[in-house]
Write a protein that holds these residues in place. Sequence first.
Motif, PDB file in Angstrom:
ATOM      1  N   LEU A 290     -10.624  -9.370   2.056  1.00 26.03           N
ATOM      2  CA  LEU A 290      -9.616  -9.097   3.336  1.00 26.03           C
ATOM      3  C   LEU A 290      -9.879  -7.507   3.980  1.00 26.03           C
ATOM      4  O   LEU A 290      -9.821  -6.784   3.087  1.00 26.03           O
ATOM      5  CB  LEU A 290      -8.254  -9.432   2.581  1.00 26.03           C
ATOM      6  N   ILE A 291     -10.158  -7.608   5.005  1.00 26.39           N
ATOM      7  CA  ILE A 291     -10.247  -6.512   5.875  1.00 26.39           C
ATOM      8  C   ILE A 291      -9.311  -6.494   6.742  1.00 26.39           C
ATOM      9  O   ILE A 291      -8.874  -7.361   7.723  1.00 26.39           O
ATOM     10  CB  ILE A 291     -11.616  -6.277   6.485  1.00 26.39           C
ATOM     11  N   LEU A 292      -8.258  -5.595   6.953  1.00 29.80           N
ATOM     12  CA  LEU A 292      -6.902  -5.735   7.682  1.00 29.80           C
ATOM     13  C   LEU A 292      -6.569  -4.323   8.392  1.00 29.80           C
ATOM     14  O   LEU A 292      -6.829  -3.191   7.688  1.00 29.80           O
ATOM     15  CB  LEU A 292      -5.748  -6.077   6.627  1.00 29.80           C
ATOM     16  N   GLN A 293      -6.431  -4.477   9.680  1.00 33.75           N
ATOM     17  CA  GLN A 293      -6.012  -3.173  10.262  1.00 33.75           C
ATOM     18  C   GLN A 293      -4.564  -2.843   9.741  1.00 33.75           C
ATOM     19  O   GLN A 293      -3.634  -3.791   9.822  1.00 33.75           O
ATOM     20  CB  GLN A 293      -5.908  -3.558  11.749  1.00 33.75           C
ATOM     21  N   LYS A 294      -4.235  -1.823   9.416  1.00 38.01           N
ATOM     22  CA  LYS A 294      -2.916  -1.503   9.055  1.00 38.01           C
ATOM     23  C   LYS A 294      -1.822  -1.478  10.169  1.00 38.01           C
ATOM     24  O   LYS A 294      -2.284  -1.452  11.215  1.00 38.01           O
ATOM     25  CB  LYS A 294      -2.826   0.086   8.458  1.00 38.01           C
TER      26      LYS A 294
ATOM     27  N   ASN B  52      -6.967   7.491   5.902  1.00 38.65           N
ATOM     28  CA  ASN B  52      -5.675   6.725   6.075  1.00 38.65           C
ATOM     29  C   ASN B  52      -6.142   5.398   5.816  1.00 38.65           C
ATOM     30  O   ASN B  52      -5.565   4.444   6.505  1.00 38.65           O
ATOM     31  CB  ASN B  52      -5.112   6.838   7.301  1.00 38.65           C
ATOM     32  N   ASN B  53      -7.398   5.205   4.905  1.00 38.07           N
ATOM     33  CA  ASN B  53      -7.559   3.759   4.499  1.00 38.07           C
ATOM     34  C   ASN B  53      -6.981   3.446   3.029  1.00 38.07           C
ATOM     35  O   ASN B  53      -6.741   4.252   2.318  1.00 38.07           O
ATOM     36  CB  ASN B  53      -8.795   3.608   4.378  1.00 38.07           C
ATOM     37  N   PHE B  54      -6.673   2.167   2.793  1.00 44.44           N
ATOM     38  CA  PHE B  54      -6.228   1.689   1.654  1.00 44.44           C
ATOM     39  C   PHE B  54      -7.099   0.725   0.989  1.00 44.44           C
ATOM     40  O   PHE B  54      -7.475  -0.427   1.510  1.00 44.44           O
ATOM     41  CB  PHE B  54      -5.005   0.906   1.520  1.00 44.44           C
ATOM     42  N   ILE B  55      -7.499   0.771  -0.185  1.00 45.19           N
ATOM     43  CA  ILE B  55      -8.550   0.192  -0.922  1.00 45.19           C
ATOM     44  C   ILE B  55      -8.241  -0.262  -2.215  1.00 45.19           C
ATOM     45  O   ILE B  55      -7.693   0.427  -3.125  1.00 45.19           O
ATOM     46  CB  ILE B  55      -9.902   1.160  -0.941  1.00 45.19           C
ATOM     47  N   TYR B  56      -8.203  -1.714  -2.462  1.00 47.24           N
ATOM     48  CA  TYR B  56      -7.836  -2.426  -3.613  1.00 47.24           C
ATOM     49  C   TYR B  56      -8.904  -3.092  -3.893  1.00 47.24           C
ATOM     50  O   TYR B  56      -8.852  -4.403  -3.364  1.00 47.24           O
ATOM     51  CB  TYR B  56      -6.442  -3.020  -3.490  1.00 47.24           C
ATOM     52  N   SER B  57      -9.566  -2.887  -4.952  1.00 43.82           N
ATOM     53  CA  SER B  57     -10.897  -3.819  -5.116  1.00 43.82           C
ATOM     54  C   SER B  57     -11.423  -3.629  -6.483  1.00 43.82           C
ATOM     55  O   SER B  57     -11.268  -2.861  -7.247  1.00 43.82           O
ATOM     56  CB  SER B  57     -12.069  -3.283  -4.257  1.00 43.82           C
ATOM     57  N   ASP B  58     -12.007  -4.947  -7.070  1.00 44.35           N
ATOM     58  CA  ASP B  58     -12.726  -4.930  -8.271  1.00 44.35           C
ATOM     59  C   ASP B  58     -14.175  -4.798  -8.415  1.00 44.35           C
ATOM     60  O   ASP B  58     -14.654  -4.987  -9.368  1.00 44.35           O
ATOM     61  CB  ASP B  58     -12.011  -6.081  -9.073  1.00 44.35           C
TER      62      ASP B  58
ATOM     63  N   LEU C  37      -7.615   1.178   7.880  1.00 42.78           N
ATOM     64  CA  LEU C  37      -7.708  -0.177   7.436  1.00 42.78           C
ATOM     65  C   LEU C  37      -7.250  -0.286   5.933  1.00 42.78           C
ATOM     66  O   LEU C  37      -7.231   0.705   5.047  1.00 42.78           O
ATOM     67  CB  LEU C  37      -9.144  -0.287   7.280  1.00 42.78           C
ATOM     68  N   SER C  38      -6.875  -1.343   5.629  1.00 39.78           N
ATOM     69  CA  SER C  38      -6.677  -1.927   4.292  1.00 39.78           C
ATOM     70  C   SER C  38      -7.949  -2.905   3.923  1.00 39.78           C
ATOM     71  O   SER C  38      -8.104  -4.017   4.459  1.00 39.78           O
ATOM     72  CB  SER C  38      -5.547  -2.684   4.227  1.00 39.78           C
ATOM     73  N   VAL C  39      -8.445  -2.584   2.809  1.00 38.00           N
ATOM     74  CA  VAL C  39      -9.705  -3.447   2.240  1.00 38.00           C
ATOM     75  C   VAL C  39      -9.214  -4.051   0.906  1.00 38.00           C
ATOM     76  O   VAL C  39      -9.219  -3.257  -0.277  1.00 38.00           O
ATOM     77  CB  VAL C  39     -10.832  -2.435   2.231  1.00 38.00           C
ATOM     78  N   ILE C  40      -9.002  -5.214   0.797  1.00 41.46           N
ATOM     79  CA  ILE C  40      -8.846  -6.069  -0.513  1.00 41.46           C
ATOM     80  C   ILE C  40      -9.794  -6.836  -0.961  1.00 41.46           C
ATOM     81  O   ILE C  40     -10.158  -7.782  -0.056  1.00 41.46           O
ATOM     82  CB  ILE C  40      -7.292  -6.449  -0.522  1.00 41.46           C
ATOM     83  N   ILE C  41     -10.182  -6.633  -2.207  1.00 40.87           N
ATOM     84  CA  ILE C  41     -11.319  -7.553  -2.743  1.00 40.87           C
ATOM     85  C   ILE C  41     -10.963  -7.778  -4.085  1.00 40.87           C
ATOM     86  O   ILE C  41     -11.101  -7.003  -4.761  1.00 40.87           O
ATOM     87  CB  ILE C  41     -12.874  -6.826  -2.751  1.00 40.87           C
ATOM     88  N   LYS C  42     -10.473  -9.311  -4.090  1.00 37.88           N
ATOM     89  CA  LYS C  42     -10.152  -9.576  -5.401  1.00 37.88           C
ATOM     90  C   LYS C  42     -10.507 -11.176  -5.573  1.00 37.88           C
ATOM     91  O   LYS C  42     -10.446 -11.884  -4.451  1.00 37.88           O
ATOM     92  CB  LYS C  42      -8.578  -9.403  -5.834  1.00 37.88           C
TER      93      LYS C  42
ATOM     94  N   SER D 123       0.655  -1.282   0.102  1.00 38.21           N
ATOM     95  CA  SER D 123       0.094  -0.125   0.000  1.00 38.21           C
ATOM     96  C   SER D 123       0.782   1.263   0.003  1.00 38.21           C
ATOM     97  O   SER D 123       0.503   2.510  -0.497  1.00 38.21           O
ATOM     98  CB  SER D 123      -0.949   0.137   1.195  1.00 38.21           C
ATOM     99  N   SER D 124       1.994   1.148   0.444  1.00 35.57           N
ATOM    100  CA  SER D 124       3.051   2.409   0.554  1.00 35.57           C
ATOM    101  C   SER D 124       3.533   2.620  -0.900  1.00 35.57           C
ATOM    102  O   SER D 124       4.219   3.591  -1.258  1.00 35.57           O
ATOM    103  CB  SER D 124       4.206   2.129   1.490  1.00 35.57           C
ATOM    104  N   LEU D 125       3.361   1.545  -1.700  1.00 37.43           N
ATOM    105  CA  LEU D 125       4.124   1.732  -3.157  1.00 37.43           C
ATOM    106  C   LEU D 125       2.907   2.027  -4.271  1.00 37.43           C
ATOM    107  O   LEU D 125       3.324   2.579  -5.287  1.00 37.43           O
ATOM    108  CB  LEU D 125       4.831   0.363  -3.441  1.00 37.43           C
ATOM    109  N   PHE D 126       1.726   1.512  -3.761  1.00 45.62           N
ATOM    110  CA  PHE D 126       0.878   1.611  -5.042  1.00 45.62           C
ATOM    111  C   PHE D 126      -0.207   2.551  -4.557  1.00 45.62           C
ATOM    112  O   PHE D 126      -0.739   2.468  -3.566  1.00 45.62           O
ATOM    113  CB  PHE D 126       0.300  -0.027  -5.109  1.00 45.62           C
ATOM    114  N   THR D 127      -0.782   3.357  -5.702  1.00 43.82           N
ATOM    115  CA  THR D 127      -1.916   4.078  -5.987  1.00 43.82           C
ATOM    116  C   THR D 127      -3.072   3.622  -6.399  1.00 43.82           C
ATOM    117  O   THR D 127      -2.996   3.584  -7.837  1.00 43.82           O
ATOM    118  CB  THR D 127      -1.330   5.664  -6.193  1.00 43.82           C
TER     119      THR D 127
END
Length: 374
Positions: A350-354, A323-329, A340-345, A306-310
């Motif tokens: 995945l719901i993850l505390q940073k 301060n949340n990171f969302i990576y989802s389709d 939170l980091s929220v990744i849905i693929k 998440s620190s490398l990808f926008t």
Amino acid sequence: MMSKDIIITAGGLGRRLWPVSTDLKPKQFMSLEGDISFLQSTILRAQKLYNDGYIIVVSRHDLHGICQEQIQELTELLSPDRRQNLLDRLILVLEPFANGTASSTLLAMHCLNHLRKENSSILLLPSDHIIGPFEYFEQDVKKAFMLSPKNKIVCYGIEPMYPATNYGYIEMGNQLEINEVVYEDVYLVPSFQEKPELERAKIFLEENKYLWNTAIYTFSRSLMFDEYKKYQKKIFDNFEMLPRDFCKIDTVGDIKTVFPSTLLEKIFNISPNISFDFGITTHTTNACVIKSIFSWEDVGNWDSFSSLFTPPTEKIVEIEGKNNFIYSDIPVALCGVENLSVIIKNGEALILQKGRGELVKDAFNVLKNQSGDE
């Protein structure tokens, strides 16, 4: 002057980046923002270091298709001369299954035994790191290749910028001196430290004598066989069953490929599943470390990713969140939550505390067991 060969380990499972990284497309085949993949970048970096010497890419047999595809795609991006140079040098060596980088590395070394009668220096590279600028990395690799014939396992350490808990650490001892020659920015290694708890990582930072372990190494092939015989004798003895001519090279779509034999599968089945770091480098008394100045990131979990990808912001809604990171389709709305980091693929979420990226592998294993997957 010894020949210089490069081994790239590319058979990892990448479960800390689940659900984007899957067993059949682990993180080494991922990319940042549509760029070439981590594996492709590593192969390019290896080719750019030297124009000769073998580049051995070790991966799992079940990843043959995606390895073939990515190497083929990469060669098509190169000039005709560079393309031919890479096809001449690169050999894709397939393991029967994942069994730790100690087995992967030894397998590649046995292939080099078949290809070369003489000893050689080896650069061991993971396939999923981001490194730059290239000139700084090249400078350190040249220094390491100069040291490896002197019976040294050369590590590459990065000065810590914060108390990281997701990296191993290398302790810096006295400056390396051989035959009254003192080597600048190269230190003996009294110890390797595994990924620490936060308080211990803070101590490492304050003491100013620990470096992040990049898990990149340079060594002579003959020394490393001796280290395996000393510290991982079971694996060493198992691989000694391989005949010298076991490394039969087939050509698949222009790419030289070594497929696993029934004997190799037997050897993998009876060999401990252990990493090269745990199996060899934590035991050795021959290690030294270069205090490197190139930038390095191993993209080891979602915190680093998440620190490398926008990610794109389309179909993403945040209301009173920060301060949340969302990576989802699929569309995602976050309301009143932070960090939170929220990744849905791939149909999984995945719901993850940073800051807790180390938990993802455990979550994956629990879900896999619940589903009854092998």
